[in-house]
Design a protein around this motif. Structure first.
Motif: not given
Length: 92
Positions: A20-22, A39-43, A45-50
């Protein structure tokens, strides 16, 4: 004791969620987070949410992580699941 990682829905759900954050454009914040979390996926998601507060947030003790900092979750697979579960719940 019950820990958040016990509710981790699995890799398939994480992949669907992080996808969803790609579409978030690459940013200096996401790139820095990726170098920290490896881990790109964690990165993303964190950037997208915060957003801009991401780099500050990852160094704060988080009650949902049993007062660990998100950066404390990097090298432990169990804690990585705890972090991912929390991120999936934050986005609700």
């Amino acid at each position: 004791m019950i820990y958040l990682e016990q509710y981790y829905p699995g890799e398939e759900d994480w992949i669907l969620f992080s996808d969803l954050y790609r579409n978030i454009p690459d940013s200096a914040i996401a790139n820095k987070l990726e170098s920290i979390f490896k881990d790109r996926s964690v990165a993303i998601v964190i950037a997208g949410i915060l957003g801009n507060s991401s780099l500050e947030w990852i160094n704060k003790k988080i009650p949902a992580l049993d007062n660990l900092r998100p950066v404390d979750c990097v090298d432990d697979p169990k804690l990585q699941k705890r972090l991912r579960t929390m991120l999936m719940r934050m986005d609700l």
